[in-house]
Scaffold this motif. Sequence first.
Motif, PDB file in Angstrom:
ATOM      1  N   LYS A  43      50.945  79.498  54.593  1.00  9.30           N
ATOM      2  CA  LYS A  43      49.918  78.455  54.639  1.00  9.30           C
ATOM      3  C   LYS A  43      49.806  77.820  53.267  1.00  9.30           C
ATOM      4  CE  LYS A  43      45.075  77.752  55.976  1.00  9.30           C
ATOM      5  NZ  LYS A  43      43.827  78.423  56.422  1.00  9.30           N
ATOM      6  N   VAL A  44      49.736  76.484  53.233  1.00  7.32           N
ATOM      7  CA  VAL A  44      49.557  75.763  51.973  1.00  7.32           C
ATOM      8  C   VAL A  44      48.379  74.815  52.140  1.00  7.32           C
ATOM      9  CG1 VAL A  44      50.568  74.248  50.242  1.00  7.32           C
ATOM     10  CG2 VAL A  44      52.026  75.892  51.440  1.00  7.32           C
ATOM     11  N   VAL A  45      47.401  74.921  51.246  1.00  9.65           N
ATOM     12  CA  VAL A  45      46.227  74.046  51.302  1.00  9.65           C
ATOM     13  C   VAL A  45      46.045  73.372  49.944  1.00  9.65           C
ATOM     14  CG1 VAL A  45      45.104  75.494  53.041  1.00  9.65           C
ATOM     15  CG2 VAL A  45      44.616  75.873  50.612  1.00  9.65           C
ATOM     16  N   LEU A  46      45.250  72.322  49.939  1.00 10.89           N
ATOM     17  CA  LEU A  46      44.926  71.604  48.706  1.00 10.89           C
ATOM     18  C   LEU A  46      43.639  72.196  48.141  1.00 10.89           C
ATOM     19  CD1 LEU A  46      45.444  69.277  46.719  1.00 10.89           C
ATOM     20  CD2 LEU A  46      44.165  67.776  48.274  1.00 10.89           C
ATOM     21  N   LEU A  47      43.730  72.704  46.942  1.00 10.78           N
ATOM     22  CA  LEU A  47      42.572  73.337  46.294  1.00 10.78           C
ATOM     23  C   LEU A  47      42.105  72.483  45.129  1.00 10.78           C
ATOM     24  CD1 LEU A  47      40.622  75.691  45.541  1.00 10.78           C
ATOM     25  CD2 LEU A  47      42.525  76.711  44.280  1.00 10.78           C
ATOM     26  N   TRP A  48      40.826  72.143  45.128  1.00 10.81           N
ATOM     27  CA  TRP A  48      40.216  71.427  44.003  1.00 10.81           C
ATOM     28  C   TRP A  48      39.426  72.430  43.176  1.00 10.81           C
ATOM     29  CZ3 TRP A  48      41.583  66.482  43.257  1.00 10.81           C
ATOM     30  CH2 TRP A  48      42.055  65.752  44.366  1.00 10.81           C
ATOM     31  N   ARG A  49      39.712  72.446  41.860  1.00  5.22           N
ATOM     32  CA  ARG A  49      38.994  73.394  41.005  1.00  5.22           C
ATOM     33  C   ARG A  49      38.684  72.804  39.631  1.00  5.22           C
ATOM     34  NH1 ARG A  49      43.101  77.295  38.277  1.00  5.22           N
ATOM     35  NH2 ARG A  49      41.367  78.747  38.263  1.00  5.22           N
ATOM     36  N   PRO A  55      43.567  68.943  41.046  1.00  5.87           N
ATOM     37  CA  PRO A  55      44.229  69.327  42.297  1.00  5.87           C
ATOM     38  C   PRO A  55      45.238  70.456  42.097  1.00  5.87           C
ATOM     39  CG  PRO A  55      45.245  67.357  41.420  1.00  5.87           C
ATOM     40  CD  PRO A  55      44.134  67.708  40.473  1.00  5.87           C
ATOM     41  N   ASN A  56      45.295  71.348  43.055  1.00  3.46           N
ATOM     42  CA  ASN A  56      46.228  72.473  43.048  1.00  3.46           C
ATOM     43  C   ASN A  56      46.709  72.734  44.473  1.00  3.46           C
ATOM     44  OD1 ASN A  56      45.613  73.988  40.167  1.00  3.46           O
ATOM     45  ND2 ASN A  56      43.773  73.069  41.037  1.00  3.46           N
ATOM     46  N   LEU A  57      47.880  73.317  44.578  1.00  2.00           N
ATOM     47  CA  LEU A  57      48.340  73.809  45.869  1.00  2.00           C
ATOM     48  C   LEU A  57      48.165  75.318  45.898  1.00  2.00           C
ATOM     49  CD1 LEU A  57      51.652  71.789  46.446  1.00  2.00           C
ATOM     50  CD2 LEU A  57      49.432  71.432  47.551  1.00  2.00           C
ATOM     51  N   LEU A  58      47.439  75.785  46.892  1.00  2.00           N
ATOM     52  CA  LEU A  58      47.253  77.219  47.073  1.00  2.00           C
ATOM     53  C   LEU A  58      48.082  77.650  48.282  1.00  2.00           C
ATOM     54  CD1 LEU A  58      45.875  79.908  46.372  1.00  2.00           C
ATOM     55  CD2 LEU A  58      43.993  79.246  47.884  1.00  2.00           C
ATOM     56  N   ALA A  59      49.092  78.449  48.024  1.00  2.00           N
ATOM     57  CA  ALA A  59      49.992  78.896  49.089  1.00  2.00           C
ATOM     58  C   ALA A  59      49.801  80.384  49.334  1.00  2.00           C
ATOM     59  CB  ALA A  59      51.438  78.610  48.709  1.00  2.00           C
ATOM     60  N   THR A  60      49.710  80.777  50.577  1.00  2.00           N
ATOM     61  CA  THR A  60      49.565  82.181  50.946  1.00  2.00           C
ATOM     62  C   THR A  60      50.582  82.539  52.028  1.00  2.00           C
ATOM     63  OG1 THR A  60      47.885  81.644  52.612  1.00  2.00           O
ATOM     64  CG2 THR A  60      47.101  82.214  50.410  1.00  2.00           C
ATOM     65  N   ASN A  80      50.572  62.755  51.644  1.00  2.00           N
ATOM     66  CA  ASN A  80      51.152  62.577  52.974  1.00  2.00           C
ATOM     67  C   ASN A  80      51.148  63.921  53.694  1.00  2.00           C
ATOM     68  OD1 ASN A  80      52.714  62.054  55.241  1.00  2.00           O
ATOM     69  ND2 ASN A  80      54.154  60.732  54.152  1.00  2.00           N
ATOM     70  N   ALA A  81      50.456  64.002  54.812  1.00  9.51           N
ATOM     71  CA  ALA A  81      50.325  65.255  55.554  1.00  9.51           C
ATOM     72  C   ALA A  81      51.669  65.769  56.058  1.00  9.51           C
ATOM     73  CB  ALA A  81      49.366  65.070  56.728  1.00  9.51           C
ATOM     74  N   LYS A  82      52.607  64.848  56.373  1.00  8.58           N
ATOM     75  CA  LYS A  82      53.906  65.267  56.896  1.00  8.58           C
ATOM     76  C   LYS A  82      54.695  66.079  55.863  1.00  8.58           C
ATOM     77  CE  LYS A  82      54.392  61.376  60.102  1.00  8.58           C
ATOM     78  NZ  LYS A  82      55.221  60.194  60.478  1.00  8.58           N
ATOM     79  N   ASN A  83      54.439  65.829  54.599  1.00  9.69           N
ATOM     80  CA  ASN A  83      55.177  66.545  53.553  1.00  9.69           C
ATOM     81  C   ASN A  83      54.796  68.018  53.445  1.00  9.69           C
ATOM     82  OD1 ASN A  83      56.597  64.257  52.869  1.00  9.69           O
ATOM     83  ND2 ASN A  83      55.161  63.656  51.243  1.00  9.69           N
ATOM     84  N   PHE A  84      53.660  68.396  54.016  1.00 18.12           N
ATOM     85  CA  PHE A  84      53.205  69.774  53.879  1.00 18.12           C
ATOM     86  C   PHE A  84      54.118  70.759  54.605  1.00 18.12           C
ATOM     87  CE2 PHE A  84      49.598  68.257  51.719  1.00 18.12           C
ATOM     88  CZ  PHE A  84      48.936  69.337  51.158  1.00 18.12           C
ATOM     89  N   ASN A  85      54.806  70.298  55.678  1.00 16.25           N
ATOM     90  CA  ASN A  85      55.777  71.171  56.338  1.00 16.25           C
ATOM     91  C   ASN A  85      56.937  71.493  55.400  1.00 16.25           C
ATOM     92  OD1 ASN A  85      54.395  71.396  58.770  1.00 16.25           O
ATOM     93  ND2 ASN A  85      55.289  69.498  59.583  1.00 16.25           N
ATOM     94  N   ASP A  86      57.389  70.463  54.656  1.00 13.63           N
ATOM     95  CA  ASP A  86      58.455  70.686  53.671  1.00 13.63           C
ATOM     96  C   ASP A  86      57.967  71.595  52.547  1.00 13.63           C
ATOM     97  OD1 ASP A  86      60.119  69.031  55.119  1.00 13.63           O
ATOM     98  OD2 ASP A  86      59.564  67.228  53.973  1.00 13.63           O
ATOM     99  N   ILE A  87      56.716  71.392  52.136  1.00 15.05           N
ATOM    100  CA  ILE A  87      56.155  72.222  51.062  1.00 15.05           C
ATOM    101  C   ILE A  87      56.094  73.683  51.508  1.00 15.05           C
ATOM    102  CG2 ILE A  87      54.084  72.679  49.675  1.00 15.05           C
ATOM    103  CD1 ILE A  87      53.488  69.649  49.829  1.00 15.05           C
ATOM    104  N   LYS A  88      55.671  73.915  52.759  1.00 11.59           N
ATOM    105  CA  LYS A  88      55.621  75.282  53.287  1.00 11.59           C
ATOM    106  C   LYS A  88      57.008  75.908  53.370  1.00 11.59           C
ATOM    107  CE  LYS A  88      53.301  75.063  57.155  1.00 11.59           C
ATOM    108  NZ  LYS A  88      52.651  75.541  58.403  1.00 11.59           N
TER     109      LYS A  88
END
Length: 764
Positions: free
Chosen positions: A758-764, A497-502, A565-573
């Motif tokens: 934008k921050v998404v979950l990237l599987w690689r 798992p990775n976080l890809l932020a743009t 937790n989807a709610k945490n993605f706002n904090d991550i952004k």
Amino acid sequence: MKSIQENLKLFYIGLKDKEPFFYKNKDLTTHAAIIGMTGSGKTGLGITLLEEACIDNISSIIIDPKGDMTNLALTFPDMSADDFRPYIDENDAANKGLSVDECAKKESEIWREGIEASYQNLERVKLLKDSVDLTIYTPKSSAGVGVALLSDFARPNLSDEESFSNYINSLAASVLSLIGISDEDMSSKEQLLVASIFDAKFKEGRDVTLEELIGFIANPPFKKIGVFDVDTFYPGDQRMKLAMKINTLIASPSFKGWSEGVKLDISKMLFDENGKAKCNIFTISHLSDSERMFFVTLLLNEIIAWMRTTEGTSSLRAILYMDEIFGFFPPNGNPPSKTPMLTLLKQARAFGIGCVLSTQNPVDLDYKGLSNIGTWFIGRLQTAQDKARVIDGLTGISGSAANKAQLENMISNLAKRSFLLKNINEDGLNIIGTRWALSYLKGPLSREQISNLMREKKDGLQVIKAKKADLKSAPKPILSSEIEQIYSAQASEILTPNLLATAKVRFYDTKKGIDAVKQISYLYALDENDKSADWTQASEDTELNLRTDAKEDASYEILPGFVANAKNFNDIKRDFKEFVFRNYKLKIFEAMGISSKPTEDKEQFFVRLQDRCNEILEEKTAELTAKFEKEKAKLEEKLNKALAKLDKEQKDMTASGLDAAINIGASIIGALFGNKLLSRSNATKIASSARSANRVLKERSDVKLSEQSVNEINAQIDELAGSFEQQAQALKEANDIKNITLNEVQISPKKSDIYDEKVVLLWR
């Protein structure tokens, strides 16, 4: 022997009438051909030409089908036997009746003497070695630096439709050549299908992986080719056979060599971060014919794609050298490499790229290509047909005063390592002998020798891809649909798992005239124990090929709790935006009155800076030369007058001295043997003769003064020449990008100018 002075913008390539012969490097922008039979010395001439480019800080890209050009790496400033020993063949030494050590010592002495006997010295060898960053690339081999060609096919940055069409057609043809499909008229159904796939995906702004290409061949991403639907034009079962052929290729154990190494990025292959020119040798002697065609075509296309992104220049920016053109640019047929090579010969001049093609036979070259070549180096030729082809070409060039009979006589009487040179930028013809190469011309290097030479280079370029030990995997986690998940096209069986932020960042500075928007991306590798994302540990602008669906049989590493937790993605952004605001700066480099563009990195800016330096150097050199020639002309006119005066006074002194001697002698004889011992007339004659003698003495003094004047003027001319050389060298050093200090300016964005995060979950 006296050494040459390093002249501005001149290549010292050989000797004419036992004196150094110089070639304007700018004339290479009209391209050159080196033609000569085996043993004529064309490889040595090519290497000396490239040595001069390295000394002048001019980048070069060398295609080396035979392996000889790797000798450019053999520069030994000390010329010690130990330097030569690793390159001495035991059998060759034995045939000479010598041990390896004795042979190495003899070779070192031969090379030292050869260099010093050709207006050069060992300091020039050191200058060459210090002037260039040399890399030997070995595609599909680990001997030198590898080249990653088939990891993915990158979308070209080409705006005009013709260039884009030529690029994808050549790319498709080169891929098909790997599986033995060759269609020289570019009209086969395989060619059209693969080219259409590249066309569709590149126009979508996407790169294409080889795995994706195989899938698209089986299931094309469009419904029609021309007016016919895909299945009518190319039935599904036949497409599957083609896909299986390419799949068999990538399943081969040797295939991984094509996908390992550095990315083929021409903009990164011209200068290093210190402004030192790079010499890139792509040796392909170990490849099969189809693999050579594939690689050469891709390389030429990448050069064209890079060339289209640069600004034009009248100076020599880089050299593309091909040591043996046979088969790649024939007069008949249309192999994949022919179109991009012809494009370069027609258009590269405007971008400061000089193409140099070397071949044994002139019939190996396309007729259209010959008309775009401005400099011909003609060595010894084997057949009458070869001579006739060359003579026909030369007689059609303006400025060639010689007729066919004279040309045939000149070519037929060429000695070994001598070349007839015709340059369309200069009048007349020249016959030159090549100078002694600064590099040791050992011949093709072995795999082991290349590996030893490139060991440190490979270590410096090596990208470590360490796998995590004891991976804990599980089925795909069930996450909220609000969490966007994407996947790497090159994903392994166990996905991490990775976080890809743009985000988009606007940089605005009115004083510097900057108003640019940059699309940025950061990749953060997640660990199951993470409590939050530490963006300082993320990698920036990682190139990824993405897809929206995962492999069915994939396993997944465990996610950290805060990501589930989807709610945490706002904090991550929010944290990511704050990180960008605090840490992301636009670097602008300034020097010589120009600034880097927001899209340029340091190495790319050096390309434009080199052009600027060349323009200034050419302008200042022309001014300096004009001033020197004017002052020199004045002194030479003064010298001619002084020499004329000296000549006259020498003649007058000789005549006056003779007359005075005769008059005195005659008067004395008259006085002794005349009727009287000393008549008034004789006394007057003797006095007059004495005065003549005094005048002779005065004239002798005048001669000495004239001689002194001539010597003084000659000394002034020598002093002027020395001053010119010093000023010219100072100009060269002042406009050498290695000596120019870059001013680095950092521009920070406003927080309000960071948007579309934008921050998404990237599987690689």
